[in-house]
Design a protein around this motif. Structure first.
Motif, PDB file in Angstrom:
ATOM      1  N   GLN A 110      41.014  38.310  34.513  1.00 37.85           N
ATOM      2  CA  GLN A 110      41.083  39.438  35.446  1.00 37.85           C
ATOM      3  C   GLN A 110      42.314  40.297  35.176  1.00 37.85           C
ATOM      4  N   GLU A 120      40.371  32.057  34.762  1.00 34.22           N
ATOM      5  CA  GLU A 120      39.651  33.082  35.522  1.00 34.22           C
ATOM      6  C   GLU A 120      40.564  34.266  35.842  1.00 34.22           C
ATOM      7  N   ARG A 127      41.958  44.045  33.973  1.00 35.36           N
ATOM      8  CA  ARG A 127      42.185  45.078  34.978  1.00 35.36           C
ATOM      9  C   ARG A 127      43.581  45.688  34.896  1.00 35.36           C
ATOM     10  N   ALA A 134      44.888  36.018  43.281  1.00 38.92           N
ATOM     11  CA  ALA A 134      44.056  37.213  43.380  1.00 38.92           C
ATOM     12  C   ALA A 134      44.678  38.228  44.334  1.00 38.92           C
TER      13      ALA A 134
END
Lengths: 189, 189, 189, 189
Positions: free
Chosen positions: A117, A113, A121, A56
DNA sequence: ATGTAATCGAGACGGTACGTCACGTCTTGTT
DNA sequence: AACAAGACGTGACGTACCGTCTCGATTACAT
């Protein structure tokens, strides 16, 4: 739960910068959470408080770096796509940006997950921008009316991505031009 | 400087099998060298004696699994490519095979050495087989004489690979057919 | 079971020599069975065929080195014991011999089997020789009639052994003389 | 550069206790760092963070166990020494305590560093206490004025230590009494 | 201005896996 | 049959990071 209002901007920036720098300097293997924290002069907990994990952090670093995916529309579809493809290929050929992208890809492979993303994004905007430009071209009669725009986008982006991932050939402007040429030939009326 | 003549075939097979099984059953996260050794009933050292690391084991497992990349040549280029593309897409859609490929991709990204191995032993043959079939089609006048065969190969393989890596869409026979259709349109005389 | 008739004397000697040399050169930590085998130019199995383990090799090396424990009997008990004690202390002070003894002691601590072997083959003869000399002295009235000879032997050997093991002081001729002096004082009529 | 202020006392105690227990229950062969960590419910790193190795853990365990080496001084030298010697001999004869000492001796032999630690923290105090009692006795005229106190200490401690290490005889109260008797005879005016 | 509550740096903690080392056994030709 | 060579299963080593968990010490907000 973390109080976002009190979040230290200094730390946030330091962490993202450290992650980018480490990727550029020592590569993915040395990109540990502890190394990021140490380099950023930050406690590990500060990273885990605001990001679920290493992936992340990289994603956010890349999202910050990535400019807006605004595509030119000069009316000349071939010229516009050439500009875009050259930019994409250049980015993949650039060691610094490429390192981050590559690292993110690794993380992506291990987490659905994060993959979602990244897709939503980072990729979707880029692909959608290309798709819109193609749709405009289609409306202008520069593409056949029956072409599947999703496939068309992949025809442009898929080849350089494949070449980059698997290092099967050079990533140059000439190559970008060739990809555009070939794709447009298949899409033209 | 291990003495390859004395190598235990039993262990070699057990290790590769264990690696494949673990990937299929528990996924990449559980694929540790220790787990492979335990499952194979083998000492860790026996793995490290013959392979530089986890990635090389996976590569060999995949190379052994992969059949010979012999492409059909029925004279009908579109039909032949459809068969191939459907196979590729099916492989990427299959969770078990896909897990191995995904795992190998992760390992690849951490080692240039391994990346080269994968490219040369796994990808090159596949891509070359496709290229040869295209060359035959070109000779038979089914493709324009000026198409760059490397680009043509990427036009076929790049899109599904991109879609698989980034999970941007379904991987079905219909999709495979669409990719072939679009690519051939761009390559036809 | 091994056929002792076919045993290679060359190998036997090479192994014992290698063990001694390694102890002298690199110390106990580097004294592995594999190192002995490599240095001796011998297969590991040849060691395990003839000795139960590292400790037994060291024991045999030391037994071969140790001369016969024949004690002088000049009639002068003090002089004779001084000779012996000086020899013992010198041996303990000598780095090479001491290394072997120390190594053997370590092995001994971990195996009752080996401890018994060492006691019976290496120590008992030495201690018995001292004991016999003391017994002769006792018969000649140079010792009290009621002294326990086993204790007397330990009064001579115990102190330097303790000092050597625990490195609590120097091991010199002067020290040896002092030990004899003190012990005889306690044993004299 | 561990931060000693943040050290977990709970872990420290658990580790030392686990080490002692394992020695008592399963012996030295099973005394691995991993076993200590597992038994103590502690990560291996926590052991390596605070001790250089297994030997240092054992030393600390023993140092904690060992009471203060305060020797009685009733005025009766023979009686006081008998008490001490009986205690020493009993300790050597006790399997549990003896196991720890034996283990420590093994570790000691492999490291000069540790040997010095053991000598200074464990042995020196004990020997010094005995020495002081002897000095008091000497001042009181119970020993000859010219006896070397270091030698005298060794005359008391050396024999039982030798007997214990090399397993050459029983370690009983009677034996302890004999050693005191013999030593004092040699030291008396 | 002051209390108070969350963030911060630091880093110890219980874990897991790493890659290496030596053990003692087994296997394969050679002498 | 013993030998040199060395691969094998086993298991401990000491290290690197993981993600969680305390620690005071700031730091910013609400009194």
């Amino acid at each position: 739960m973390p109080d976002v209002a009190r979040r230290s901007e200094r730390s946030r920036v330091a962490i993202l910068t450290a992650a980018r720098d480490l990727l550029g300097e020592t590569g993915y293997a040395q990109l540990t959470v502890e190394a990021i924290a140490a380099r950023a002069g930050v406690g590990k907990q500060t990273i885990y408080r605001w990001w679920p994990g290493k992936g992340a952090v990289i994603l956010e670093a890349l999202v910050e770096t990535a400019g807006e995916a605004a595509l030119p529309d000069t009316g000349d579809l071939r010229a516009d796509l050439t500009v875009v493809l050259r930019a994409i290929v250049a980015e993949l050929a650039d060691p610094a940006l490429s390192a981050t992208t590559r690292a993110l890809t690794i993380e992506t492979l291990g987490s659905d997950e994060l993959a979602a993303q990244v897709r939503d994004r980072l990729l979707r905007p880029q692909m959608d921008a290309v798709k819109e430009r193609l749709r405009a071209g289609q409306a202008a009669g520069q593409l056949r009316a029956d072409v599947d725009l999703d496939l068309a986008v992949e025809a442009l982006i898929g080849p350089p991505y494949h070449r980059w991932m698997l290092r099967t050939g050079p990533l140059t402007d000439t190559y970008a031009d060739g990809v555009v040429e070939q794709a447009l030939t298949g899409l033209a009326p």
